[in-house]
Design a protein around this motif. Structure first.
Motif, PDB file in Angstrom:
ATOM      1  N   GLY A  27      -2.188 -48.290  24.767  1.00  0.00           N
ATOM      2  CA  GLY A  27      -2.900 -49.228  25.633  1.00  0.00           C
ATOM      3  C   GLY A  27      -4.384 -49.217  25.340  1.00  0.00           C
ATOM      4  O   GLY A  27      -4.850 -48.548  24.415  1.00  0.00           O
ATOM      5  N   LYS A  28      -5.116 -49.965  26.141  1.00  0.00           N
ATOM      6  CA  LYS A  28      -6.564 -50.097  25.973  1.00  0.00           C
ATOM      7  C   LYS A  28      -7.278 -48.750  25.939  1.00  0.00           C
ATOM      8  O   LYS A  28      -8.196 -48.549  25.150  1.00  0.00           O
ATOM      9  CB  LYS A  28      -7.159 -50.887  27.140  1.00  0.00           C
ATOM     10  CG  LYS A  28      -6.889 -52.340  27.158  1.00  0.00           C
ATOM     11  CD  LYS A  28      -7.607 -52.923  28.378  1.00  0.00           C
ATOM     12  CE  LYS A  28      -7.385 -54.389  28.516  1.00  0.00           C
ATOM     13  NZ  LYS A  28      -8.169 -54.948  29.635  1.00  0.00           N
ATOM     14  N   ARG A  33     -11.020 -44.902  23.704  1.00  0.00           N
ATOM     15  CA  ARG A  33     -11.343 -43.502  23.417  1.00  0.00           C
ATOM     16  C   ARG A  33     -11.584 -43.310  21.923  1.00  0.00           C
ATOM     17  O   ARG A  33     -12.571 -42.707  21.515  1.00  0.00           O
ATOM     18  CB  ARG A  33     -10.210 -42.590  23.916  1.00  0.00           C
ATOM     19  CG  ARG A  33     -10.304 -41.138  23.496  1.00  0.00           C
ATOM     20  CD  ARG A  33     -11.619 -40.442  23.823  1.00  0.00           C
ATOM     21  NE  ARG A  33     -11.955 -40.484  25.222  1.00  0.00           N
ATOM     22  CZ  ARG A  33     -13.190 -40.229  25.695  1.00  0.00           C
ATOM     23  NH1 ARG A  33     -14.176 -39.904  24.893  1.00  0.00           N
ATOM     24  NH2 ARG A  33     -13.431 -40.305  26.989  1.00  0.00           N
ATOM     25  N   ASP A  34     -10.680 -43.823  21.095  1.00  0.00           N
ATOM     26  CA  ASP A  34     -10.817 -43.636  19.650  1.00  0.00           C
ATOM     27  C   ASP A  34     -12.112 -44.266  19.139  1.00  0.00           C
ATOM     28  O   ASP A  34     -12.884 -43.620  18.421  1.00  0.00           O
ATOM     29  CB  ASP A  34      -9.614 -44.226  18.912  1.00  0.00           C
ATOM     30  CG  ASP A  34      -9.672 -43.941  17.428  1.00  0.00           C
ATOM     31  OD1 ASP A  34     -10.339 -44.708  16.690  1.00  0.00           O
ATOM     32  OD2 ASP A  34      -9.076 -42.939  16.977  1.00  0.00           O
ATOM     33  N   ILE A  94      -0.513 -54.102  21.641  1.00  0.00           N
ATOM     34  CA  ILE A  94      -0.585 -53.481  22.962  1.00  0.00           C
ATOM     35  C   ILE A  94      -0.901 -54.550  24.002  1.00  0.00           C
ATOM     36  O   ILE A  94      -1.464 -55.594  23.671  1.00  0.00           O
ATOM     37  CB  ILE A  94      -1.642 -52.346  23.024  1.00  0.00           C
ATOM     38  CG1 ILE A  94      -3.056 -52.889  22.735  1.00  0.00           C
ATOM     39  CG2 ILE A  94      -1.268 -51.203  22.089  1.00  0.00           C
ATOM     40  CD1 ILE A  94      -4.177 -51.895  23.023  1.00  0.00           C
ATOM     41  N   PRO A  95      -0.544 -54.299  25.256  1.00  0.00           N
ATOM     42  CA  PRO A  95      -0.865 -55.266  26.314  1.00  0.00           C
ATOM     43  C   PRO A  95      -2.385 -55.441  26.447  1.00  0.00           C
ATOM     44  O   PRO A  95      -3.137 -54.453  26.393  1.00  0.00           O
ATOM     45  CB  PRO A  95      -0.288 -54.629  27.579  1.00  0.00           C
ATOM     46  CG  PRO A  95       0.696 -53.614  27.107  1.00  0.00           C
ATOM     47  CD  PRO A  95       0.203 -53.148  25.775  1.00  0.00           C
ATOM     48  N   TRP A  96      -2.814 -56.697  26.627  1.00  0.00           N
ATOM     49  CA  TRP A  96      -4.242 -56.982  26.804  1.00  0.00           C
ATOM     50  C   TRP A  96      -4.347 -58.355  27.448  1.00  0.00           C
ATOM     51  O   TRP A  96      -3.736 -59.309  26.970  1.00  0.00           O
ATOM     52  CB  TRP A  96      -4.947 -57.005  25.449  1.00  0.00           C
ATOM     53  CG  TRP A  96      -6.410 -56.708  25.519  1.00  0.00           C
ATOM     54  CD1 TRP A  96      -7.386 -57.498  26.076  1.00  0.00           C
ATOM     55  CD2 TRP A  96      -7.081 -55.567  25.017  1.00  0.00           C
ATOM     56  NE1 TRP A  96      -8.611 -56.906  25.955  1.00  0.00           N
ATOM     57  CE2 TRP A  96      -8.449 -55.715  25.308  1.00  0.00           C
ATOM     58  CE3 TRP A  96      -6.644 -54.425  24.351  1.00  0.00           C
ATOM     59  CZ2 TRP A  96      -9.389 -54.759  24.950  1.00  0.00           C
ATOM     60  CZ3 TRP A  96      -7.587 -53.486  23.988  1.00  0.00           C
ATOM     61  CH2 TRP A  96      -8.947 -53.648  24.282  1.00  0.00           C
ATOM     62  N   LYS A 105      -3.720 -56.877  18.664  1.00  0.00           N
ATOM     63  CA  LYS A 105      -3.422 -56.163  17.421  1.00  0.00           C
ATOM     64  C   LYS A 105      -4.718 -55.810  16.698  1.00  0.00           C
ATOM     65  O   LYS A 105      -4.739 -54.927  15.848  1.00  0.00           O
ATOM     66  CB  LYS A 105      -2.553 -57.026  16.502  1.00  0.00           C
ATOM     67  CG  LYS A 105      -1.147 -57.261  17.017  1.00  0.00           C
ATOM     68  CD  LYS A 105      -0.347 -58.071  16.011  1.00  0.00           C
ATOM     69  CE  LYS A 105       1.059 -58.370  16.501  1.00  0.00           C
ATOM     70  NZ  LYS A 105       1.810 -59.187  15.525  1.00  0.00           N
ATOM     71  N   VAL A 106      -5.781 -56.557  17.016  1.00  0.00           N
ATOM     72  CA  VAL A 106      -7.104 -56.310  16.445  1.00  0.00           C
ATOM     73  C   VAL A 106      -8.095 -56.221  17.599  1.00  0.00           C
ATOM     74  O   VAL A 106      -8.134 -57.102  18.464  1.00  0.00           O
ATOM     75  CB  VAL A 106      -7.531 -57.456  15.495  1.00  0.00           C
ATOM     76  CG1 VAL A 106      -8.964 -57.242  14.993  1.00  0.00           C
ATOM     77  CG2 VAL A 106      -6.560 -57.583  14.330  1.00  0.00           C
ATOM     78  N   VAL A 107      -8.880 -55.137  17.613  1.00  0.00           N
ATOM     79  CA  VAL A 107      -9.887 -54.952  18.654  1.00  0.00           C
ATOM     80  C   VAL A 107     -11.244 -54.798  17.975  1.00  0.00           C
ATOM     81  O   VAL A 107     -11.420 -53.933  17.119  1.00  0.00           O
ATOM     82  CB  VAL A 107      -9.583 -53.720  19.535  1.00  0.00           C
ATOM     83  CG1 VAL A 107     -10.665 -53.529  20.593  1.00  0.00           C
ATOM     84  CG2 VAL A 107      -8.204 -53.853  20.169  1.00  0.00           C
TER      85      VAL A 107
END
Length: 158
Positions: A27-28, A33-34, A94-96, A105-107
């Motif tokens: 998730g977000k 964090r990463d 991931i849910p967004w 899929k891309v942030v």
């Protein structure tokens, strides 16, 4: 000519230390964090936890998913030492919350200083990225990217 300047500006902010591919996230929070940890390690932010708090504040104002499996969250904070753009290509969607009800899929995470100059530069970068990320072929290349060089190529060569 403007396109050349745009490419140069993008190339300047695409720091390989804050780009990751194949990120496993549930998730977000995992993504925040990463990327915040990477921004701290590369000295873009002084404190990853404070920066994550700033991201959460912005997330409460509205969806940062722009559709097409892309999210562009950002945090504006005094902990930001210099503006930066961290990019994560996720292993799985991931849910967004987004404009088209797709996940991410891309942030593309913007770290923004709280001063006026930081905000002005942020708006310029956001505009550059938004133009690139509005192109389906760019997003398709990003989603398929398996290393930093492919991420940079997708964003710089359209």
């Amino acid at each position: 000519m403007a396109e050349t300047m745009d490419t140069a500006a993008l190339a300047e902010v695409l720091d390989p230390r804050i780009i990751v591919t194949g990120l496993e996230a549930k998730g977000k929070e995992d993504v925040f964090r990463d990327l915040a940890d990477r921004l701290e390690a590369a000295r873009y932010v002084a404190d990853a936890d404070s920066f994550i708090d700033a991201i959460h504040e912005r997330e409460q104002q509205g969806a940062t998913g722009i559709g097409g499996y892309v999210a562009i969250p950002h945090g504006r904070s005094d902990t930001v030492k210099r503006n930066g753009v961290a990019v994560a290509v996720l292993k799985d969607e991931i849910p967004w919350e987004s404009l088209d009800d797709t996940g991410a899929k891309v942030v593309v995470l913007f770290a923004v200083g709280s001063d006026d100059e930081g905000s002005k530069r942020h708006l310029q970068l956001l505009s550059l990225f938004a133009r690139r990320l509005a192109k389906a072929d760019v997003v398709k290349s990003l989603i398929a990217a398996t290393d930093v060089d492919q991420v940079k190529a997708a964003l710089l060569n359209d």
